[in-house]
Design a protein around this motif. Structure first.
Motif, mmCIF file in Angstrom:
data_model
loop_
_atom_site.group_PDB
_atom_site.id
_atom_site.type_symbol
_atom_site.label_atom_id
_atom_site.label_comp_id
_atom_site.label_asym_id
_atom_site.label_seq_id
_atom_site.Cartn_x
_atom_site.Cartn_y
_atom_site.Cartn_z
ATOM 1 N N PHE A 229 0.824 -1.199 0.000
ATOM 2 C CA PHE A 229 0.000 0.000 0.000
ATOM 3 C C PHE A 229 0.867 1.261 0.000
ATOM 4 O O PHE A 229 0.571 2.232 -0.706
ATOM 5 C CB PHE A 229 -0.936 0.002 1.215
ATOM 6 N N THR A 230 1.935 1.229 0.788
ATOM 7 C CA THR A 230 2.864 2.365 0.795
ATOM 8 C C THR A 230 3.509 2.535 -0.575
ATOM 9 O O THR A 230 3.715 3.665 -1.043
ATOM 10 C CB THR A 230 3.948 2.166 1.864
ATOM 11 N N ALA A 231 3.793 1.407 -1.223
ATOM 12 C CA ALA A 231 4.374 1.481 -2.565
ATOM 13 C C ALA A 231 3.397 2.141 -3.544
ATOM 14 O O ALA A 231 3.796 2.964 -4.383
ATOM 15 C CB ALA A 231 4.743 0.083 -3.054
ATOM 16 N N PHE A 232 2.101 1.797 -3.408
ATOM 17 C CA PHE A 232 1.114 2.426 -4.303
ATOM 18 C C PHE A 232 1.003 3.916 -4.032
ATOM 19 O O PHE A 232 0.894 4.720 -4.968
ATOM 20 C CB PHE A 232 -0.248 1.753 -4.137
ATOM 21 N N GLY A 236 1.647 6.311 -7.004
ATOM 22 C CA GLY A 236 0.562 7.176 -7.450
ATOM 23 C C GLY A 236 0.766 8.625 -7.066
ATOM 24 O O GLY A 236 0.439 9.531 -7.835
ATOM 25 N N GLY A 237 1.314 8.868 -5.879
ATOM 26 C CA GLY A 237 1.570 10.246 -5.462
ATOM 27 C C GLY A 237 2.604 10.932 -6.337
ATOM 28 O O GLY A 237 2.452 12.106 -6.695
ATOM 29 N N LEU A 473 -8.748 17.856 -14.666
ATOM 30 C CA LEU A 473 -8.902 16.758 -15.627
ATOM 31 C C LEU A 473 -7.617 15.953 -15.739
ATOM 32 O O LEU A 473 -7.644 14.711 -15.780
ATOM 33 C CB LEU A 473 -9.299 17.330 -16.991
ATOM 34 N N THR A 474 -6.488 16.627 -15.790
ATOM 35 C CA THR A 474 -5.199 15.938 -15.873
ATOM 36 C C THR A 474 -4.960 15.072 -14.641
ATOM 37 O O THR A 474 -4.482 13.932 -14.750
ATOM 38 C CB THR A 474 -4.067 16.974 -16.022
ATOM 39 N N MET A 475 -5.298 15.584 -13.478
ATOM 40 C CA MET A 475 -5.090 14.815 -12.244
ATOM 41 C C MET A 475 -5.999 13.583 -12.196
ATOM 42 O O MET A 475 -5.602 12.515 -11.721
ATOM 43 C CB MET A 475 -5.324 15.714 -11.031
ATOM 44 N N ILE A 476 -7.234 13.711 -12.697
ATOM 45 C CA ILE A 476 -8.144 12.562 -12.717
ATOM 46 C C ILE A 476 -7.593 11.465 -13.626
ATOM 47 O O ILE A 476 -7.582 10.273 -13.269
ATOM 48 C CB ILE A 476 -9.546 13.007 -13.185
ATOM 49 N N VAL A 477 -7.114 11.858 -14.822
ATOM 50 C CA VAL A 477 -6.533 10.879 -15.748
ATOM 51 C C VAL A 477 -5.281 10.254 -15.135
ATOM 52 O O VAL A 477 -5.014 9.059 -15.306
ATOM 53 C CB VAL A 477 -6.228 11.535 -17.106
ATOM 54 N N SER A 478 -4.507 11.041 -14.379
ATOM 55 C CA SER A 478 -3.307 10.510 -13.735
ATOM 56 C C SER A 478 -3.659 9.443 -12.706
ATOM 57 O O SER A 478 -3.002 8.393 -12.626
ATOM 58 C CB SER A 478 -2.532 11.651 -13.066
ATOM 59 N N VAL A 479 -4.696 9.684 -11.906
ATOM 60 C CA VAL A 479 -5.110 8.700 -10.902
ATOM 61 C C VAL A 479 -5.576 7.412 -11.579
ATOM 62 O O VAL A 479 -5.234 6.296 -11.155
ATOM 63 C CB VAL A 479 -6.217 9.290 -10.018
ATOM 64 N N ILE A 480 -6.352 7.555 -12.661
ATOM 65 C CA ILE A 480 -6.831 6.367 -13.386
ATOM 66 C C ILE A 480 -5.659 5.579 -13.953
ATOM 67 O O ILE A 480 -5.611 4.341 -13.868
ATOM 68 C CB ILE A 480 -7.805 6.792 -14.502
#
Length: 878
Positions: A229-232, A236-237, A473-480
């Motif tokens: 989880f820390t790795a994710f 992701g961060g 919008l860019t941040m949403i695509v990044s999370v996906i």
């Protein structure tokens, strides 16, 4: 201003006949007009405003100031305010009607509107129809377009040589030393373009490999300690921060840097200009935004942005220096024109492809096939020299990094995905598999372009809401993207490392084929080898040979669907992004799937099928053949695959062309850029040049009053004005030439006025000014009419325009087919094409054709009943 009628009326009835016949025709016409005048008197009309003229279609407006494109004419201005435009009585034989109401005129009333004669129209069954009904006379085509993620005004570039007296005197006085300076400077500039583009390309690769490599290394270490989880969160961060930074600098500093930039550069080389396309701020954001975006793990590439970057570098070097910052010199003044800048930017495009793919020959062919609208042998030689310089720079820097002094970068080379060690032997079953790949690539490519067009239109609505919406919008695509690339590998099962593996298995702490991910020692996760890597490494893994059993079919299928969808939703966000890498990734994946399925009947390695799949998808989306073929061969160093790559490209392009246009052509249309195709549309054969000229036209006399010129420049955005000499300057009205706005402003600033309207030799103007005083300034510079101020006495004086008028503008007769006029306009790189009357005893100028007069939107606005889609015949020149 003088408002003598120059309306576009019908042909003179006496054309080609005897003098007596012409006299009888004129007498009959005069009697007819007198009867009509007695039956229906009319009064001069004054329009309240320009807006009223636009709403009412400017129906019937005629006179010396008519028949030009709408006031803004790609310059962001407004139409002039007509002043007591008298309606010229119609001539016999003119059967085109204006059906727009105007100031109480009866609907359907016949007005003179610019058509040459009663032209019979034919549909695709060649049956005679009634003449077309003309609705309006002004050009209302849009004068703005989307550049990157920014809406901005556009204007045309002018590649025509302005042959006025100053230009002729300059060429006559030019010495061998000056000619030598020009040649040396041009080769020096293309050398600098190659050097700088090569350095930027290497810097991009170096930064991406280190930033993305460090991110993946930290994540892998956390996973080895089973802190998943820390790795994710770390993975992701990091992606989210990098994506937000890329979107922020793009949204707030240079919105024009969003996207690949290839459609904008392609439109620029076609003759469409906007300041932000190649601005220095765009260059800055293109470089650093691309690094941040690719490092953020988006499914995008840096290849498209590198093309735009090379063009920006070339434009910056070709500005001719800066007078504001005293950075100019006499040598650089030779490049203050659109023609030389076009050549340099074409070389910059070729250098960008060479730096991105490390493919110098492919870069030249890309500029020739996709980017440039105008080409010649000298330009080919300079572009080849530029890409050769890029190759030398990259080779030198890569060799330096092999010593380990460049951090995590150092394993690359000029050959990015080397397949030369594989012996390609193929038979008839292999050719059948290649045909299947080509068909799949054409279908998937056409579907990709269709879906991308719909998604980009949705994104444009979101982007219009401002910078915060773009960043969100860019941040949403990044999370996906982060969730897919980290979460989907958990669906794959662990596979035991092969005994005969060519490299370490599993790979720990570096890129490679056998990613450990969550698997125990001695096992690897095949899907993680594709997802949990940089895009370049994922392509290298798919192209790898001798790994037929490395990837499970389910892993390849999931990866293909994910990359296909992520490529669609990623392109269009407010970061510099290219389409080459997503397309190559998706194509290589389904190519490897086909190769695995046909492994029992085919002799080709699945890695070679991946190469052919990438070629088929590139052909299906981008519709390029020669340049893509050479780029792929330079990428893989596998010349034996040439026949198969050619075959699959031809098949995929042919299949995809039956669905829609290439992806860059679609984006050009979607962005509203008025791109002139290399061929004329079929419906243009059924129209003539005189059918589409639009008003109002503003002309100047050879000796014009200063007040008239200033007024015209203030109330219009026109760039070109015909110069017509009339009695007493000449015996009959005579077309002198064309004068452009920037030259008028320079002449007005010099205030070389005369108190009397007397024609001069122009020697005092030629003594005061030189040809370089009228050279085109760099981006964002130049005189504006608002900067000039005149006294009341100066406004009543006169100025001689003969010295600065282009005495040899390109002209076409009003009865020339619109198809021929469009081809002439595009091939010569014109901004203005003058339309002259075919018959005598008429004013010498009918109107001006500009880029927007060839746009389908304008033609359909003129003739609402005319449906261009009914004509399916082969287009001229195509």
């Amino acid at each position: 201003m003088d408002t003598r009628a120059t309306g576009y009326a019908g042909h003179d009835a006496g054309e080609g006949g005897s003098a007596s016949r012409r006299l009888r025709c004129r007498q009959r016409r005069r009697l007819t007009l007198e009867r009509r005048a007695r039956r229906r008197p009319w009064r001069p009309r004054v329009l309240a405003s320009v807006g009223q003229a636009a709403l009412r279609g400017c129906a019937g407006l005629r006179g010396r100031r008519s028949c030009q494109e709408d006031g803004r004419q790609m310059d962001g201005g407004q139409s002039p305010r007509p002043q007591q435009h008298h309606r010229t009585p119609e001539r016999e034989g003119n059967n085109n009607y204006d059906i727009e109401r105007m100031d109480g005129a009866r609907e359907g009333e016949r007005w003179q509107n610019g058509s040459s004669d009663a032209l019979l129209r034919y549909d695709d069954r060649q049956s005679v129809h009634e003449p077309l009904m003309r609705k309006r006379t002004i050009n209302t085509a849009s004068q703005i377009a989307i550049v990157g993620a920014n809406i901005c005004p556009i204007e045309s570039l002018d590649y025509e040589v302005v042959e006025n007296n100053l230009f002729k005197q300059d060429w006559r006085s030019r010495k061998k030393k000056q000619i030598f300076q020009y040649i040396v400077m041009k080769w020096t500039l293309v050398l600098l373009i190659g050097l700088l583009t090569g350095l930027v390309g290497f810097f991009n690769n170096l930064a991406v490999e280190n930033i993305a490599g460090l991110k993946l290394l930290i994540t892998s270490d956390l996973m080895l300690n089973q802190r998943y989880f820390t790795a994710f969160l770390a993975y992701g961060g990091s992606n989210l921060v990098l994506a937000a930074a890329a979107a922020a600098i793009c949204a707030y500093i240079a919105p024009a840097a969003a996207g690949s930039g290839i459609p904008e550069v392609k439109a620029y080389l076609n003759g469409v200009d906007a300041y932000s396309i190649l601005a220095p701020s765009t260059l800055f954001v293109k470089i650093f935004g691309s690094i941040l975006g690719v490092s953020a793990g988006f499914v995008l590439g840096k290849e498209g942005p590198m093309v735009h970057t090379g063009a920006c570098i070339a434009n910056l070097l070709g500005q001719g220096g800066s007078r504001k910052y005293h950075l100019t010199c006499n040598w650089l003044r030779y490049f203050k024109n659109d023609r030389d800048r076009r050549d340099l930017i074409t070389c910059g495009c070729a250098a960008g492809v060479a730096a991105a793919f490390r493919a110098p020959v492919g870069g030249v062919l890309f500029a020739l096939e996709e980017a440039a609208s105008w080409w010649r042998s000298a330009l080919l030689w300079r572009a080849f020299f530029t890409t050769a310089v890029v190759a030398v720079v990259l080779r030198t820097l890569i060799e330096f990094c092999r010593s380990g002094k460049c951090g995590l970068f150092g394993q690359g080379g000029l050959i990015m995905f080397d397949l030369s060690s594989t012996v390609a032997t193929y038979s008839t079953p292999d050719l059948l598999a290649i045909i299947i790949l080509g068909i799949i690539g054409g279908i998937f490519g056409g579907l990709f372009n269709f879906l991308l067009d719909k998604i980009l239109r949705i994104y444009s609505i979101i982007n219009e809401r401002g910078a915060p919406s773009k960043i969100l919008l860019t941040m949403i695509v990044s999370v996906i993207t982060s969730m897919c690339s980290y979460g989907l590998p958990w669906l794959a099962s662990c596979t035991q490392c092969p005994v005969d593996a060519m490299e370490q298995c599993p790979t720990v702490g570096r890129s490679g084929n056998y990613k450990n991910f969550q698997c125990p020692p001695g096992y690897y996760n095949g899907m993680a080898s594709l997802f949990f890597n940089t895009n370049d490494d994922a392509i290298r893994n798919l192209f790898s040979t001798g790994t037929a059993t490395e990837y499970h079919m389910s892993s390849l299928f999931i990866f293909f669907v994910a990359i296909y969808c992520l490529g669609l939703v990623t392109y269009g966000i407010a970061v510099p992004s290219g389409l080459f890498i997503p397309v190559i990734l998706a194509g290589a994946t389904y190519g490897r799937i086909v190769g695995t399925l046909l492994g029992s009947i085919s002799n080709l390695d699945p890695g070679l099928f991946a190469l052919l799949g990438a070629a088929s998808f590139l052909g299906g989306t981008m519709r390029m053949t020669v340049s893509v073929c050479v780029i792929l061969l330079e990428l893989t160093n596998d010349l034996q695959m040439l026949p198969l790559v050619m075959l699959v490209l031809l098949i995929s392009k042919t299949i995809a062309d039956s669905f829609n246009k290439g992806v860059y052509d679609q984006i050009v249309v979607m962005k509203g850029l008025p791109y002139m195709e290399a061929h004329a549309e079929p419906y243009m054969r059924h129209l003539v040049a005189g059918d589409v000229v639009s008003g109002p036209l503003i002309t100047f006399s050879g000796i014009e009053k200063v007040a008239d010129i200033v007024t015209a420049l203030r109330i219009t955005g026109h760039n070109g004005f015909p110069v017509v000499d009339e009695p007493p300057l000449t015996e009959v009205p005579e077309l002198v030439g064309l004068v452009i706005r920037s030259h008028l402003l320079v002449l007005l600033k010099g205030k070389m006025f005369m108190k009397e309207r007397v024609k001069t030799s122009g020697s005092f103007v030629m003594e005061r000014f030189g040809a370089f005083d009228f050279a085109k300034p760099g981006s964002g510079k130049g005189l504006k009419i608002e900067d000039l101020h005149f006294t009341d006495e100066e406004m009543q004086m006169y100025i001689d325009l003969h010295t600065i008028a282009n005495t040899s503008p390109y002209t076409v007769v009003e009865t020339m087919s619109l198809a021929k006029a469009a081809l002439l306009f595009r091939e010569l790189g014109l901004r203005h094409l003058l339309v002259v009357p075919k018959t005598p005893y008429r004013p010498p100028i009918v109107g001006i054709l500009t880029r927007h007069d060839f746009v389908e939107e304008h033609i359909h606005g003129l003739f609402p009943s005319f449906n261009p889609h009914n004509f399916h015949s082969t287009s001229m020149g195509g």
